[in-house]
Design an enzyme around this catalytic site. Sequence first.
Site, PDB file in Angstrom:
ATOM      1  N   SER A  18      -3.533  -1.026   1.832  1.00  0.00           N
ATOM      2  CA  SER A  18      -2.149  -0.782   1.452  1.00  0.00           C
ATOM      3  C   SER A  18      -1.135  -1.595   2.240  1.00  0.00           C
ATOM      4  O   SER A  18       0.015  -1.712   1.822  1.00  0.00           O
ATOM      5  CB  SER A  18      -1.819   0.702   1.620  1.00  0.00           C
ATOM      6  OG  SER A  18      -1.953   1.096   2.976  1.00  0.00           O
ATOM      7  N   HIS A  77      -5.186   3.210  -3.489  1.00  0.00           N
ATOM      8  CA  HIS A  77      -4.360   2.151  -4.062  1.00  0.00           C
ATOM      9  C   HIS A  77      -5.100   1.331  -5.119  1.00  0.00           C
ATOM     10  O   HIS A  77      -4.502   0.428  -5.708  1.00  0.00           O
ATOM     11  CB  HIS A  77      -3.854   1.219  -2.961  1.00  0.00           C
ATOM     12  CG  HIS A  77      -2.784   1.824  -2.107  1.00  0.00           C
ATOM     13  ND1 HIS A  77      -1.441   1.681  -2.367  1.00  0.00           N
ATOM     14  CD2 HIS A  77      -2.872   2.587  -0.994  1.00  0.00           C
ATOM     15  CE1 HIS A  77      -0.742   2.336  -1.452  1.00  0.00           C
ATOM     16  NE2 HIS A  77      -1.589   2.895  -0.607  1.00  0.00           N
ATOM     17  N   LYS A  95      -0.008   7.750  -6.867  1.00  0.00           N
ATOM     18  CA  LYS A  95       0.260   6.335  -7.130  1.00  0.00           C
ATOM     19  C   LYS A  95       0.121   6.048  -8.625  1.00  0.00           C
ATOM     20  O   LYS A  95       1.040   6.293  -9.380  1.00  0.00           O
ATOM     21  CB  LYS A  95      -0.648   5.485  -6.249  1.00  0.00           C
ATOM     22  CG  LYS A  95      -0.333   5.739  -4.766  1.00  0.00           C
ATOM     23  CD  LYS A  95      -1.258   5.045  -3.823  1.00  0.00           C
ATOM     24  CE  LYS A  95      -0.818   5.251  -2.376  1.00  0.00           C
ATOM     25  NZ  LYS A  95      -0.817   6.655  -1.914  1.00  0.00           N
TER      26      LYS A  95
END
Length: 408
Positions: A188, A216, A248
């Site tokens: 990230s 992610h 996310k």
Amino acid sequence: MKTSNSSFLAFAERRFRLSGRALIENGHPYFVPTDGLEAQSDMWPHGYLSMSHYDYLGLMHHPATTTAAKAAIDAQGTGVGASRLVGGERLAHRALEEDMADFLGVGGVLSVISGYLTNVSVIGLLVGPRDLVLVDELAHNSIMVGARGVKGRFETYAHNDLDDLERLLREHRAEYNRVLICTDGLFSMDGDITDLPRLLDMKDAYDAWLLLDEAHSYGVLGATGRGLCEHFGEDPNRVEIAIGTLSKSFASSGGFIAANSDVIEWMRFCLPGFVYSVGLGPSTVASAHAALQVLRTEPERVAKLRANSRDFLQKAADAGLNTGTAIGEAVVPILFETPDECVFVAEALMQQGIYAPPVVHVGVPKDMPRIRFFISAAHSTADTDRVIKAVEEALQAATALRQRMSAE
């Protein structure tokens, strides 16, 4: 010994300054209420633009996710009122988990109230006093905290350096009962990935387990957003434990574990972060499930995200900006020579309505300050051009200011 309030405040101030506060004289760019910025969008010629939110697939305001969340609140209220083990279970929990497991191609999924808590709790459950945990040195803080808290041995290996990892395995595997390797799917802070095929072969050769944090990378990597395994064409069932998040690509909040169905069933009764935490709220589950369904039916969002990310990476390179080891998948950092320069550029961007806060000291090495740009499928080519131009102009202004100060 009791510590006075004044001495505690002095201690906190010193620690805060060490973390970067001393760099900023006119306030700081953190904890900014971005809805307030959005409401003031008209004050900038080109409006407000967020490059700080990991809404990778552009689903936070999608009608499907917002409608589902509202309907769930109307039907079930705002919370579930208990741990799922003792009264917080809802039909929607299992429906989301089963659909997610089917999407990822694994035996089972278990959702947890916090993504951070998921890593900390899972590592603590898996690693005992006679075990070894090996962690990529740039893995997420939740992995580091979980690994440092175990009673077994904890070691880091150089970032994405599988030769260094193999050295540790070769030297120490025989000394321990179990070995757990922990790394990120998509890092990230750097926007790079590990060599998963080699890592899988290595952990099999040394009879180790792998915990892969795909927070992610789900919704980002692979042709249809199924993560690092799809990116490399590997069977996800070769990974003992995969960690995901709903905050996310799935436009909600909370974390989840993907693993063998028997492992998941065991964790329902033994994972502290699940057993002793409240279940996900109705609107959270509903919005995440709706986002998953949109991803299933609209995989072109992943392709759009990838195109936007590669465009940003290429234009940054063309401008001579340092993007480190980023591969152009949703997370693209721009690195700066000093924290001062990093903060200066972030402030210059904000003056133009572009919110992208600096990362200095906390979360990255002190000599690698950066601004992370989170790319979304909802971004446009014009957005990318606007950001790159603004960074270039800010760097030019910073250079001119530095030269003027040196001359004086």
